[in-house]
Design an enzyme around this catalytic site. Structure first.
Site, PDB file in Angstrom:
ATOM      1  N   ASP A 104       3.281   9.522  -1.037  1.00  0.00           N
ATOM      2  CA  ASP A 104       2.111   8.775  -0.587  1.00  0.00           C
ATOM      3  C   ASP A 104       1.852   7.667  -1.597  1.00  0.00           C
ATOM      4  OD1 ASP A 104      -0.066   8.150   0.951  1.00  0.00           O
ATOM      5  OD2 ASP A 104      -0.877  10.186   0.978  1.00  0.00           O
ATOM      6  N   HIS A 144       0.814  -1.225   0.000  1.00  0.00           N
ATOM      7  CA  HIS A 144       0.000   0.000   0.000  1.00  0.00           C
ATOM      8  C   HIS A 144       0.843   1.268   0.000  1.00  0.00           C
ATOM      9  CE1 HIS A 144      -4.046  -1.760   0.515  1.00  0.00           C
ATOM     10  NE2 HIS A 144      -3.316  -2.802   0.881  1.00  0.00           N
TER      11      HIS A 144
HETATM   12  C1  GDG Z   1      -2.072   3.867   3.232  1.00  0.00           C
HETATM   13  C2  GDG Z   1      -1.040   4.532   2.324  1.00  0.00           C
HETATM   14  C3  GDG Z   1      -2.694   4.420   0.464  1.00  0.00           C
HETATM   15  C4  GDG Z   1      -9.005   9.879   7.226  1.00  0.00           C
HETATM   16  N1  GDG Z   1      -9.418  10.728   8.179  1.00  0.00           N
HETATM   17  C5  GDG Z   1     -10.547  10.233   8.669  1.00  0.00           C
HETATM   18  C6  GDG Z   1     -10.837   9.052   8.004  1.00  0.00           C
HETATM   19  N2  GDG Z   1      -9.864   8.853   7.117  1.00  0.00           N
HETATM   20  C7  GDG Z   1      -9.808   7.759   6.164  1.00  0.00           C
HETATM   21  C8  GDG Z   1     -10.000   8.311   4.777  1.00  0.00           C
HETATM   22  C9  GDG Z   1      -9.195   7.344   3.915  1.00  0.00           C
HETATM   23  C10 GDG Z   1      -8.159   6.817   4.886  1.00  0.00           C
HETATM   24  O1  GDG Z   1      -8.541   7.159   6.187  1.00  0.00           O
HETATM   25  C11 GDG Z   1      -6.789   7.421   4.627  1.00  0.00           C
HETATM   26  O2  GDG Z   1      -6.246   6.829   3.490  1.00  0.00           O
HETATM   27  P1  GDG Z   1      -5.014   7.401   2.700  1.00  0.00           P
HETATM   28  O3  GDG Z   1      -4.907   6.655   1.432  1.00  0.00           O
HETATM   29  O4  GDG Z   1      -5.247   8.838   2.438  1.00  0.00           O
HETATM   30  O5  GDG Z   1      -3.727   7.234   3.641  1.00  0.00           O
HETATM   31  P2  GDG Z   1      -3.043   6.098   4.640  1.00  0.00           P
HETATM   32  O6  GDG Z   1      -3.837   5.880   5.839  1.00  0.00           O
HETATM   33  O7  GDG Z   1      -1.659   6.580   4.860  1.00  0.00           O
HETATM   34  O8  GDG Z   1      -3.037   4.747   3.806  1.00  0.00           O
HETATM   35  C12 GDG Z   1      -1.755   5.319   1.242  1.00  0.00           C
HETATM   36  C13 GDG Z   1      -3.583   3.621   1.389  1.00  0.00           C
HETATM   37  O9  GDG Z   1      -2.838   2.946   2.395  1.00  0.00           O
HETATM   38  C14 GDG Z   1      -4.394   2.603   0.610  1.00  0.00           C
HETATM   39  O10 GDG Z   1      -3.582   1.728  -0.095  1.00  0.00           O
HETATM   40  O11 GDG Z   1      -3.522   5.226  -0.341  1.00  0.00           O
HETATM   41  O12 GDG Z   1      -0.823   5.884   0.364  1.00  0.00           O
HETATM   42  O13 GDG Z   1      -0.178   5.383   3.062  1.00  0.00           O
HETATM   43  O14 GDG Z   1     -10.010   6.299   3.469  1.00  0.00           O
HETATM   44  O15 GDG Z   1     -11.368   8.336   4.482  1.00  0.00           O
HETATM   45  N3  GDG Z   1     -11.908   8.324   8.267  1.00  0.00           N
HETATM   46  C15 GDG Z   1     -12.752   8.765   9.232  1.00  0.00           C
HETATM   47  N4  GDG Z   1     -12.514   9.895   9.933  1.00  0.00           N
HETATM   48  C16 GDG Z   1     -11.441  10.654   9.674  1.00  0.00           C
HETATM   49  O16 GDG Z   1     -11.250  11.697  10.323  1.00  0.00           O
HETATM   50  N5  GDG Z   1     -13.841   8.050   9.491  1.00  0.00           N
END
Ligand code: GDG
Length: 728
Positions: A374, A170
């Site tokens: 990212d 990821h």
């Molecule tokens: C890893 C990789 C890759 C965020 N704030 C809240 C919340 N979220 C949820 C979002 C989103 C998820 O968390 C964050 O996903 P990201 O992709 O932006 O980042 P990472 O957590 O670092 O994820 C990344 C991912 O894995 C998938 O392969 O994209 O690059 O680092 O879904 O919606 N959810 C809630 N409240 C929040 O305040 N409920």
């Protein structure tokens, strides 16, 4: 069919409140994406109708309570907890994963810590996962391992089970220069661990290419069309950009939270959402916003930045540091620019309820996402999907995987503070018509390749890759029962011949050609076989006759050198198989000399009727690029000069035309009417041998590959075992 998902963390965190265990759904990209996919199982055409999720429940559980926790998470979440002690997880999760791999894979080498204990416990934790999985795996299960915490697991499982094994990373896979900073030993083992999978998936083409380059540079293994051929299976490397549950973000009713944009007069809202992480570029973002305020006083009081930061990894020092930097900077901006009626940065250090998060997406005029690195960044995709009115502007860092798919957004380099400031000003001025146009295109793309499509694609490709591996391996595998048949044929036959290739079959391929001396046991085995009644042994090799003489000359067996230019029948002298000319060498040698000068480490070995160009000492990557050119160049001239080109293992060999192992086999087979023929070889040139074998012959290729041989043996050791069995 059941899908077995394995990740470090379960989609639920267990904690203890007032003596009772409680569960909370975890936030984060992996969990949120996969959970959406799993909900669709049973309602789609996929043949996966059940799943189990295995992982760590987020805290160490007292032994006596393990059953309680097991029951709770299994019932509520279809999950099987893997219990791990706090000490172990300190070294693994906080240590190797988040202090070594995470910073390195996100290009923050200065934050990376290398400690032996971290690595050793990482190995230990991967083995615990293997042991727990072995208790759970049923035949037919598809295993899908996720992320950087479990990179050794595919190979550990491969040793034990034959189920399809997939792996998805990821986070970014870094370039070779970054990856090689890992300690020696660990950097090889991680690549080997990943290659244990039938399918290795990455978010972007770049990450997949960087991985393959590391495999080439560090393990010396080449790939063919992004497939790495290993002795017992094929590992396919592919790109699967992770999607989101588009419909959920687009259609969800988010009341009672307000989700309408505020209108022309009210302050505009610039949203940012991420886990607290130095890789997300939150500090740069604030500097960028400040610069924007500095340069655009006309926007004072008319725009606010709404920053949601989700607490994460607070036990790691680098994260605590960035938190205090963040607090300070927000205070500074608000103190410097704010007024009684206007707060420039509205900052929440919390995880919002899901509905509220989507409401925020819809309300915001701009989303400002500036990760320095990212893997994908799902927030960017969620923001675009949530815009029911298609009004809003996404500013997105070019260093996210998502930027490759969201090119209609304002793509920026977040290392450049001016660029962030300019992008905010630009975004606030993009005409609504233009916003709707760009967002409509992106929404269509996100709707088509949503998370279900992503996961279904991965699982389907995994099934296909593992079938390809199994087919290649098992269709032709010289299994025990077939070996029995071979032995029976051997013992009953009146005239027997064993034609066996030397390097890779009788002895393992060695790094240096001169280091492939036959061990004593092998000489004994060959002698013994030769002394069995009516058995002829022929050893074929591309090596020169002097070398073979020195190593095998004392044996009463038939030898052939230089791919069949020379033969030495048992008890006789060396002679040419047929009249040959070596005039072609005058044309070939200057070309090889030129390429030798261009590839440090390459060298030429000249023999009477063949020339070998070795490159095993050269830089693997440089060699892999140049070798194609050498091959093509030689092929283009040899057709006219009575010579032929073979590409072997780290060697290109040129010999007189019409001399090859096929011709040679004809020579031996024409001497007698053999009713048992065994031909074993490992190299490319042995294919010509297999092609000329009569139907009743046992042709056997050593090592998994596409072959014209009837059967395959896993490795060189198996070839020896088979020959040993012939002695019985
Ligand atoms: C890893 C990789 C890759 C965020 N704030 C809240 C919340 N979220 C949820 C979002 C989103 C998820 O968390 C964050 O996903 P990201 O992709 O932006 O980042 P990472 O957590 O670092 O994820 C990344 C991912 O894995 C998938 O392969 O994209 O690059 O680092 O879904 O919606 N959810 C809630 N409240 C929040 O305040 N409920």
């Amino acid at each position: 069919m059941r899908l077995l998902i394995v990740s470090n963390r379960l989609p639920v965190s267990v904690s203890k409140e007032n003596g009772a265990y409680v569960t909370t759904k975890s936030a984060g990209g992996l969990v949120s994406g996969l959970s959406d996919y799993l909900k669709t199982l049973g309602h789609t055409e996929s043949d996966i109708d059940d799943y189990v999720w295995m992982g760590w429940p987020g805290m160490s559980i007292d032994k006596k309570d393990e059953e309680i926790v097991k029951g709770k998470v299994s019932q509520e979440f279809n999950a099987v907890p893997v219990f791990l002690s706090k000490e172990l997880m300190d070294n693994v999760y906080l240590g190797f994963c988040n202090k070594t791999i995470w910073p390195l894979f996100h290009y923050f080498p200065n934050f990376a810590r290398f400690r032996k204990e971290y690595w050793q416990d990482y190995q230990r934790m991967n083995k615990i996962f293997r042991d727990e999985l072995l208790k759970e795996i049923r035949p037919g299960d598809i295993i899908w391992v996720h992320d950087y915490h479990l990179m050794l697991l595919p190979a550990l499982l491969r040793e034990e089970v034959s189920n399809p094994i997939g792996f998805f990373l990821h986070i970014p896979f870094p370039t070779y220069e970054m990856y090689r900073m890992l300690q020696k030993g660990s950097r090889e083992e991680i690549l080997e661990g990943l290659l244990g999978a039938d399918l290795i998936g990455f978010h972007t083409h770049d990450y997949a290419q960087y991985f393959l380059r590391c495999v080439l540079r560090i393990l010396g293994m080449e790939n063919h069309m992004s497939k790495v051929y290993l002795p017992d299976h094929v590992a396919a490397v592919e790109t699967f950009p992770m999607g989101i549950d588009f419909d959920k973000f687009h259609t969800m009713d988010v009341s009672p939270y307000p989700s309408k944009k505020a209108g022309a007069r009210k302050p505009k809202s610039v949203l940012s959402v991420d886990r607290l992480d130095y890789s997300k570029g939150i500090i740069n973002r604030l500097y960028g916003f400040e610069k924007f305020l500095q340069e655009h006083p006309e926007w004072h009081g008319k725009v606010s930045m709404n920053m949601v930061v989700v607490p994460s990894r607070v036990a790691v020092g680098a994260y605590r540091k960035i938190k205090s930097q963040l607090d300070e900077l927000v205070g500074y901006i608000n103190g410097t620019y704010g007024s009684m009626t206007w707060t420039p940065v509205i900052y929440q250090f919390t995880s919002l309820p899901h509905k509220q998060l989507i409401a925020q997406y819809r309300k915001s005029d701009v989303a400002l996402l500036t990760p320095l690195r990212d893997g994908m960044n799902l927030v960017a995709k969620e923001y675009i999907a949530a815009l029911q009115d298609q009004k809003g502007v996404l500013i997105l860092s070019e260093f996210t995987g998502a930027a490759k798919e969201l090119s209609e957004s304002v793509v920026i380099n977040p290392n450049n503070i001016d660029e962030i400031a300019d992008a905010i000003a630009e975004a606030l001025n993009i005409p609504v018509k233009e916003q709707v146009r760009g967002n409509t295109i992106m929404q269509e793309r996100l709707r088509r390749y949503d998370v279900t499509k992503w996961a279904t694609d991965f699982v389907n490709d995994l099934k296909a890759s593992s079938m390809f591996s199994n087919r290649a391996a098992s269709r032709k595998l010289l299994a025990d029962d077939i070996q029995e048949e071979l032995l029976e044929n051997y013992h009953k036959a009146k005239n027997k011949i064993i034609i066996v290739n030397y390097d890779g079959t009788l002895v393992p391929y060695s790094k240096y050609p001169s280091a492939a001396e036959p061990p004593k046991a092998l000489l004994g085995l060959l002698k013994n076989l030769d002394s069995q009644s009516n058995t002829d042994i022929v050893i074929i090799s591309g090596r020169g006759k002097d070398e073979l003489d020195e190593w095998l000359g004392g044996l009463p067996v038939n030898l052939t050198a230089e791919h069949g230019s020379y033969i030495r029948e048992a008890g006789e002298e060396w002679r040419l198989l047929k009249p040959l000319s070596a005039r072609w060498k005058q044309e070939v040698l200057p070309i090889l000399i030129m390429y030798t000068d261009r590839l440090p480490g390459a060298y030429i070995q000249e023999r009477d009727y063949s020339v070998a160009w070795h490159y095993h000492k050269a830089d693997v990557e440089q060699a892999s690029q140049l070798v194609k050119e050498v091959n093509d160049h030689l092929l283009s001239i040899t057709t006219n000069i009575n010579a032929q080109v073979f590409h072997g293992s780290k060697v290109i060999e040129i010999s007189s035309a019409g001399v090859n192992k096929g011709e040679l086999a004809m020579h031996w087979l024409s001497r007698k009417k053999y009713d048992f023929i065994l031909a074993i070889g490992a190299g490319w040139s042995d294919e010509l041998l297999f092609q000329t074998m009569p139907e009743h012959a046992w042709s056997v290729k050593v090592g998994l590959a596409h072959t014209d041989a009837r059967f395959i043996l896993d490795g060189q050791g198996d070839a020896i075992t088979l020959m040993e069995r012939l002695q019985e």
